[in-house]
Design a protein around this motif. Structure first.
Motif, PDB file in Angstrom:
ATOM      1  N   GLU A  40      -9.275  -5.383   0.834  1.00  0.00           N
ATOM      2  CA  GLU A  40     -10.602  -5.946   0.571  1.00  0.00           C
ATOM      3  C   GLU A  40     -10.747  -6.351  -0.896  1.00  0.00           C
ATOM      4  OE1 GLU A  40     -15.183  -4.301   0.367  1.00  0.00           O
ATOM      5  OE2 GLU A  40     -13.809  -3.352   1.773  1.00  0.00           O
ATOM      6  N   ILE A  41     -10.283  -5.502  -1.802  1.00  0.00           N
ATOM      7  CA  ILE A  41     -10.405  -5.777  -3.235  1.00  0.00           C
ATOM      8  C   ILE A  41      -9.593  -7.015  -3.619  1.00  0.00           C
ATOM      9  CG2 ILE A  41      -9.806  -4.900  -5.537  1.00  0.00           C
ATOM     10  CD1 ILE A  41     -10.456  -2.054  -4.439  1.00  0.00           C
ATOM     11  N   PHE A  63     -14.398   0.127  -9.191  1.00  0.00           N
ATOM     12  CA  PHE A  63     -14.073   1.208  -8.269  1.00  0.00           C
ATOM     13  C   PHE A  63     -14.007   2.507  -9.054  1.00  0.00           C
ATOM     14  CE2 PHE A  63     -11.367   4.183  -6.157  1.00  0.00           C
ATOM     15  CZ  PHE A  63     -11.734   4.064  -4.828  1.00  0.00           C
ATOM     16  N   LEU A 118      -8.694   6.368  -1.479  1.00  0.00           N
ATOM     17  CA  LEU A 118      -9.662   5.348  -1.078  1.00  0.00           C
ATOM     18  C   LEU A 118      -9.389   4.033  -1.800  1.00  0.00           C
ATOM     19  CD1 LEU A 118     -12.133   4.677   0.628  1.00  0.00           C
ATOM     20  CD2 LEU A 118     -13.573   5.538  -1.240  1.00  0.00           C
ATOM     21  N   GLN A 170      -8.688   0.540   0.127  1.00  0.00           N
ATOM     22  CA  GLN A 170      -9.562  -0.617  -0.065  1.00  0.00           C
ATOM     23  C   GLN A 170      -8.859  -1.815  -0.712  1.00  0.00           C
ATOM     24  OE1 GLN A 170     -13.159   0.620  -2.073  1.00  0.00           O
ATOM     25  NE2 GLN A 170     -13.922   1.679  -0.260  1.00  0.00           N
ATOM     26  N   GLN A 171      -7.574  -1.694  -1.009  1.00  0.00           N
ATOM     27  CA  GLN A 171      -6.860  -2.794  -1.656  1.00  0.00           C
ATOM     28  C   GLN A 171      -6.926  -4.113  -0.894  1.00  0.00           C
ATOM     29  OE1 GLN A 171      -5.458  -3.260  -4.868  1.00  0.00           O
ATOM     30  NE2 GLN A 171      -6.925  -1.592  -4.894  1.00  0.00           N
ATOM     31  N   GLN A 179       0.813  -1.217   0.000  1.00  0.00           N
ATOM     32  CA  GLN A 179       0.000   0.000   0.000  1.00  0.00           C
ATOM     33  C   GLN A 179       0.849   1.272   0.000  1.00  0.00           C
ATOM     34  OE1 GLN A 179      -2.846  -1.513   3.169  1.00  0.00           O
ATOM     35  NE2 GLN A 179      -4.202  -0.263   1.907  1.00  0.00           N
TER      36      GLN A 179
END
Length: 175
Positions: free
Chosen positions: A64-65, A51, A57, A61-62, A32
């Motif tokens: 989760e993605i 997305f 954001l 959210q990586q 990240q």
């Protein structure tokens, strides 16, 4: 084009090429910090229905993605850039491989193009706005025999614990 201008153009294109490679590495290593470094603070990332919002954001959210995927590998192909002073546009063709987690693993291969607007701020090129065009989507079952053969080959790629961190110390996390 004067000699100095040609050198500046080559340096800018090299910086944009490096930016694209860092994006792919960041996504595939689930890094990240590195991913955040390729976007300006006010950047937008538009991956279509997957997305569309601020890049900050998108980075947040990586986890989760990417959770459904055991491994991903983003391959960058043709790269074309047009530069105008501190702004640039780029079109990057990509092929992205995703293998879903077991049980019932499958191979997902997508291809498309990153349509990027870049800005050089404080001497650094970063993405200001990224849009994706999706060109293909293929899903195939991951046969257990194929997975066994892959394991038999030895060290496999993965995300945050990838072998590259030990083998390439100059390319550490967030770099």
């Amino acid at each position: 084009m004067p000699y100095r201008d040609a050198i500046d153009m080559l340096l800018a294109k090299d910086a944009l090429h490096d930016l694209a490679a860092r994006y792919a590495r960041a996504i595939d290593r689930r890094d990240q910090l590195l991913l955040r470094s390729v976007y300006h603070d006010d950047a937008i990332d538009d991956h279509g229905v997957v997305f569309c919002d601020s890049a900050a954001l998108f980075v947040a959210q990586q986890p989760e993605i990417m959770a459904p995927f055991a491994i991903t590998a983003h391959y960058l192909c043709n790269q074309s850039y047009r530069i105008d002073d501190d702004r640039a546009d780029g079109e990057i063709y990509f092929i992205a491989y995703h293998r879903t987690e077991a049980p019932g693993s499958s191979h997902i291969i997508v291809s498309g193009r990153y349509l990027d607007n870049y800005e050089r701020r404080a001497g650094l090129w970063k993405i200001a706005h990224r849009r994706l065009v999706w060109d293909s989507f293929i899903t195939l079952p991951a046969a257990p025999a194929d997975m066994a053969q892959l394991a038999a080959l030895g060290i496999m790629g993965s995300a945050a614990d990838d072998r590259s961190y030990d083998a390439l110390p100059l390319m550490g996390r967030g770099q």
